[in-house]
Design a protein around this motif. Sequence first.
Motif, PDB file in Angstrom:
ATOM      1  N   ALA A  64       0.895  -1.074  -0.121  1.00 21.22           N
ATOM      2  CA  ALA A  64       0.159  -0.103   0.038  1.00 21.22           C
ATOM      3  C   ALA A  64       0.700   1.301  -0.052  1.00 21.22           C
ATOM      4  O   ALA A  64       0.487   2.410   0.021  1.00 21.22           O
ATOM      5  CB  ALA A  64      -0.942  -0.057   1.176  1.00 21.22           C
ATOM      6  N   ALA A  65       2.258   1.387   0.024  1.00 21.62           N
ATOM      7  CA  ALA A  65       3.012   2.341  -0.128  1.00 21.62           C
ATOM      8  C   ALA A  65       4.052   1.925  -0.982  1.00 21.62           C
ATOM      9  O   ALA A  65       5.314   1.830  -0.606  1.00 21.62           O
ATOM     10  CB  ALA A  65       3.574   2.626   1.379  1.00 21.62           C
ATOM     11  N   ALA A  66       3.867   1.676  -2.326  1.00 24.02           N
ATOM     12  CA  ALA A  66       4.805   0.898  -3.304  1.00 24.02           C
ATOM     13  C   ALA A  66       6.114   2.217  -3.495  1.00 24.02           C
ATOM     14  O   ALA A  66       7.074   1.622  -3.900  1.00 24.02           O
ATOM     15  CB  ALA A  66       4.114   0.765  -4.579  1.00 24.02           C
ATOM     16  N   SER A  67       6.062   3.452  -3.350  1.00 19.23           N
ATOM     17  CA  SER A  67       7.080   4.245  -3.513  1.00 19.23           C
ATOM     18  C   SER A  67       7.459   3.947  -4.886  1.00 19.23           C
ATOM     19  O   SER A  67       6.468   3.613  -6.016  1.00 19.23           O
ATOM     20  CB  SER A  67       8.093   4.167  -2.436  1.00 19.23           C
ATOM     21  OG  SER A  67       9.107   5.012  -2.862  1.00 19.23           O
ATOM     22  N   THR A  68       9.172   3.865  -5.132  1.00 21.55           N
ATOM     23  CA  THR A  68       9.638   3.616  -6.506  1.00 21.55           C
ATOM     24  C   THR A  68       9.631   2.191  -6.972  1.00 21.55           C
ATOM     25  O   THR A  68      10.410   1.919  -7.922  1.00 21.55           O
ATOM     26  CB  THR A  68      10.922   4.324  -6.486  1.00 21.55           C
ATOM     27  OG1 THR A  68      11.647   4.087  -5.451  1.00 21.55           O
ATOM     28  CG2 THR A  68      10.849   5.829  -6.575  1.00 21.55           C
ATOM     29  N   GLY A  69       9.061   1.415  -6.044  1.00 20.67           N
ATOM     30  CA  GLY A  69       8.894  -0.184  -6.543  1.00 20.67           C
ATOM     31  C   GLY A  69       9.725  -1.188  -5.990  1.00 20.67           C
ATOM     32  O   GLY A  69       9.471  -2.423  -5.947  1.00 20.67           O
ATOM     33  N   GLU A  70      10.661  -0.722  -5.242  1.00 20.33           N
ATOM     34  CA  GLU A  70      11.474  -1.904  -4.623  1.00 20.33           C
ATOM     35  C   GLU A  70      11.088  -2.578  -3.770  1.00 20.33           C
ATOM     36  O   GLU A  70      11.337  -3.923  -3.637  1.00 20.33           O
ATOM     37  CB  GLU A  70      12.828  -1.144  -3.723  1.00 20.33           C
ATOM     38  CG  GLU A  70      13.641  -0.222  -4.738  1.00 20.33           C
ATOM     39  CD  GLU A  70      13.460   0.951  -4.978  1.00 20.33           C
ATOM     40  OE1 GLU A  70      14.327   1.979  -5.344  1.00 20.33           O
ATOM     41  OE2 GLU A  70      12.224   1.408  -4.712  1.00 20.33           O
ATOM     42  N   GLU A  71       9.904  -2.186  -2.838  1.00 19.37           N
ATOM     43  CA  GLU A  71       9.295  -3.113  -2.092  1.00 19.37           C
ATOM     44  C   GLU A  71       8.318  -4.078  -2.826  1.00 19.37           C
ATOM     45  O   GLU A  71       8.338  -5.188  -2.488  1.00 19.37           O
ATOM     46  CB  GLU A  71       8.369  -2.174  -1.136  1.00 19.37           C
ATOM     47  CG  GLU A  71       7.643  -3.365   0.174  1.00 19.37           C
ATOM     48  CD  GLU A  71       7.088  -2.534   1.263  1.00 19.37           C
ATOM     49  OE1 GLU A  71       5.847  -2.352   1.325  1.00 19.37           O
ATOM     50  OE2 GLU A  71       7.990  -1.938   1.879  1.00 19.37           O
ATOM     51  N   PRO A  72       7.420  -3.712  -3.628  1.00 20.58           N
ATOM     52  CA  PRO A  72       6.629  -4.650  -4.442  1.00 20.58           C
ATOM     53  C   PRO A  72       7.391  -5.428  -5.115  1.00 20.58           C
ATOM     54  O   PRO A  72       6.987  -6.761  -5.251  1.00 20.58           O
ATOM     55  CB  PRO A  72       5.911  -3.677  -5.168  1.00 20.58           C
ATOM     56  CG  PRO A  72       6.292  -2.294  -5.343  1.00 20.58           C
ATOM     57  CD  PRO A  72       7.062  -2.319  -3.803  1.00 20.58           C
ATOM     58  N   TYR A  73       8.555  -5.026  -5.705  1.00 20.39           N
ATOM     59  CA  TYR A  73       9.475  -6.107  -6.532  1.00 20.39           C
ATOM     60  C   TYR A  73      10.042  -7.173  -5.633  1.00 20.39           C
ATOM     61  O   TYR A  73      10.015  -8.131  -6.076  1.00 20.39           O
ATOM     62  CB  TYR A  73      10.509  -5.475  -7.316  1.00 20.39           C
ATOM     63  CG  TYR A  73       9.728  -4.568  -8.631  1.00 20.39           C
ATOM     64  CD1 TYR A  73       8.810  -5.338  -9.548  1.00 20.39           C
ATOM     65  CD2 TYR A  73      10.069  -3.265  -8.881  1.00 20.39           C
ATOM     66  CE1 TYR A  73       8.311  -4.855 -10.459  1.00 20.39           C
ATOM     67  CE2 TYR A  73       9.464  -2.832 -10.211  1.00 20.39           C
ATOM     68  CZ  TYR A  73       8.487  -3.306 -10.802  1.00 20.39           C
ATOM     69  OH  TYR A  73       8.052  -2.856 -12.107  1.00 20.39           O
ATOM     70  N   SER A  74      10.311  -6.772  -4.373  1.00 21.73           N
ATOM     71  CA  SER A  74      10.910  -7.554  -3.447  1.00 21.73           C
ATOM     72  C   SER A  74       9.923  -8.673  -3.027  1.00 21.73           C
ATOM     73  O   SER A  74      10.222  -9.782  -3.074  1.00 21.73           O
ATOM     74  CB  SER A  74      11.466  -6.870  -2.422  1.00 21.73           C
ATOM     75  OG  SER A  74      12.400  -6.117  -2.441  1.00 21.73           O
ATOM     76  N   LEU A  75       8.622  -8.274  -2.829  1.00 23.99           N
ATOM     77  CA  LEU A  75       7.470  -9.234  -2.584  1.00 23.99           C
ATOM     78  C   LEU A  75       7.342  -9.984  -3.608  1.00 23.99           C
ATOM     79  O   LEU A  75       7.030 -11.438  -3.614  1.00 23.99           O
ATOM     80  CB  LEU A  75       6.267  -8.437  -2.324  1.00 23.99           C
ATOM     81  CG  LEU A  75       6.314  -7.616  -0.911  1.00 23.99           C
ATOM     82  CD1 LEU A  75       5.161  -6.465  -0.753  1.00 23.99           C
ATOM     83  CD2 LEU A  75       6.004  -8.513   0.139  1.00 23.99           C
ATOM     84  N   ALA A  76       7.351  -9.611  -4.880  1.00 27.33           N
ATOM     85  CA  ALA A  76       7.072 -10.225  -5.990  1.00 27.33           C
ATOM     86  C   ALA A  76       8.179 -11.434  -6.420  1.00 27.33           C
ATOM     87  O   ALA A  76       7.843 -12.682  -6.838  1.00 27.33           O
ATOM     88  CB  ALA A  76       7.128  -9.475  -7.363  1.00 27.33           C
ATOM     89  N   MET A  77       9.279 -11.062  -6.275  1.00 34.80           N
ATOM     90  CA  MET A  77      10.578 -12.120  -6.074  1.00 34.80           C
ATOM     91  C   MET A  77      10.167 -13.248  -5.150  1.00 34.80           C
ATOM     92  O   MET A  77      10.239 -14.309  -5.498  1.00 34.80           O
ATOM     93  CB  MET A  77      11.807 -11.326  -5.989  1.00 34.80           C
ATOM     94  CG  MET A  77      12.190 -10.447  -7.089  1.00 34.80           C
ATOM     95  SD  MET A  77      13.875  -9.678  -6.366  1.00 34.80           S
ATOM     96  CE  MET A  77      14.006  -8.438  -7.576  1.00 34.80           C
ATOM     97  N   LEU A  78       9.809 -12.921  -4.094  1.00 37.42           N
ATOM     98  CA  LEU A  78       9.697 -13.906  -2.992  1.00 37.42           C
ATOM     99  C   LEU A  78       8.589 -14.840  -3.370  1.00 37.42           C
ATOM    100  O   LEU A  78       8.420 -16.127  -3.173  1.00 37.42           O
ATOM    101  CB  LEU A  78       9.688 -13.241  -1.479  1.00 37.42           C
ATOM    102  CG  LEU A  78       9.349 -14.319  -0.460  1.00 37.42           C
ATOM    103  CD1 LEU A  78       9.988 -13.520   0.822  1.00 37.42           C
ATOM    104  CD2 LEU A  78       8.190 -14.720  -0.123  1.00 37.42           C
ATOM    105  N   LEU A  79       7.394 -14.178  -3.645  1.00 32.52           N
ATOM    106  CA  LEU A  79       6.115 -14.704  -4.069  1.00 32.52           C
ATOM    107  C   LEU A  79       6.389 -15.718  -5.292  1.00 32.52           C
ATOM    108  O   LEU A  79       5.919 -17.036  -5.336  1.00 32.52           O
ATOM    109  CB  LEU A  79       4.959 -13.848  -4.572  1.00 32.52           C
ATOM    110  CG  LEU A  79       4.540 -13.268  -3.116  1.00 32.52           C
ATOM    111  CD1 LEU A  79       3.772 -12.167  -3.638  1.00 32.52           C
ATOM    112  CD2 LEU A  79       3.701 -14.040  -2.195  1.00 32.52           C
ATOM    113  N   SER A  80       7.203 -15.200  -6.421  1.00 30.62           N
ATOM    114  CA  SER A  80       7.511 -16.199  -7.380  1.00 30.62           C
ATOM    115  C   SER A  80       8.382 -17.305  -7.058  1.00 30.62           C
ATOM    116  O   SER A  80       8.028 -18.241  -7.636  1.00 30.62           O
ATOM    117  CB  SER A  80       8.140 -15.149  -8.505  1.00 30.62           C
ATOM    118  OG  SER A  80       8.201 -16.000  -9.637  1.00 30.62           O
ATOM    119  N   ASP A  81       9.409 -17.059  -6.165  1.00 30.16           N
ATOM    120  CA  ASP A  81      10.029 -18.020  -5.844  1.00 30.16           C
ATOM    121  C   ASP A  81       9.412 -19.261  -4.871  1.00 30.16           C
ATOM    122  O   ASP A  81       9.597 -20.249  -5.236  1.00 30.16           O
ATOM    123  CB  ASP A  81      11.305 -17.637  -4.874  1.00 30.16           C
ATOM    124  CG  ASP A  81      12.126 -18.463  -4.337  1.00 30.16           C
ATOM    125  OD1 ASP A  81      12.863 -19.460  -4.991  1.00 30.16           O
ATOM    126  OD2 ASP A  81      12.289 -18.471  -2.897  1.00 30.16           O
TER     127      ASP A  81
END
Length: 274
Positions: A106-123
Motif C-alpha cells: 500500500a506504499a509502493a514508492s519507486t517499486g523496490e518493496e513490491p518487486y521484493s515481494l514479487a520475487m519472494l512470491l514467485s520463488d
Amino acid sequence: MKPLSPEAFQRIQDWLYSSAGILLSAQKQSLVVSRLWRRLEALGLADFDAYLAYVFGPQGAGERAEMLDRLTTNETYFFREPGHFALLKNRILPSLHGRTPRVWCAAASTGEEPYSLAMLLSDQLGTSWQLAASDICGRALEKARSGLYRMERLNLMPEDYLKRFCRRGTGSYEGMLLIDPTLRGRVRFVQHNLLDRWPEADDFDVIFLRNVLIYFDQPTRQRVLDHLCSVLRPGGWLIIGHCESLAGLSLPLQQQAPSVYRRVSEPNSERMSA
C-alpha cells in the motif's frame, strides 16, 4: 529568491495535510524549499507567494500534482526490514494452505518493496499469486513501472534472486539493473490516496503498509487503517514498519508480533485498542 514566508509555509502545510494526511513539521521548511525551488525557476516565478498563487489558481491542477509528488517522501530499498519477508515466507504463506494469495503493497514508492515481494512470491509459489502496489505519487509509480534501478543498496537481496529476477545493464546502462519483464508484468501498479477507500472489490490476504503511519496524526491513522481493514479478509495479515505503532486505535486486529497484526475472524467480535 525571497525566503519561504511563514504564511506560505503554513498554506503548504495545510494543503498537504488535507490532500494526503501528511503532517509537515516546522523543521521541514528547508526540505520544502529544496524540493520546490526548481519549479519556481521553471515557471518563471519570483517567489513562493507567486508560486502558490499559481498552484491554487484555476490553472494549477497539474502543478498541484507536481507539488504533491515532490513533497512526498520515497525512501526505500530492496528487502528493507528483512524479517517481514522471512515472516511472509515461513509463516504467512504456509498458513494459506495452498490458496492463491492476494497481496497489497500500500506504499509502493519507486517499486523496490513490491518487486521484493514479487520475487519472494514467485520463488515460493511460481505464478499462483496476485500483487497490487499503490502510491499517491505519480512520478514514483512511473519509476516503479519502468523497473530500472541503480545497482546500489542490494546487499539484502538474495544472490539467486538477483540472478533469476534481474538483468544487469551494459553499455550506457552500466551500473543499472532491470527487473525481469515477466515479473514486472505480474505487479499491478495503481495510483491511490490512502485517505480514500481502495477503489476495487478486493479481499486481501496480506497488506504491507510500512513506514507510512509515522507521517500521520492519530485521526488520520484511524481513517487510513479503517480503509485497509475493510479490504483485509478475516484472518488476513497487516504488516507495518518496525518503528510504528497502532496504540490508541480501535481496529479489528490482533497483534501477532511487533509490527505484525491479523484481522480477527469476526469483524465485530473484538477490536484492538489501547
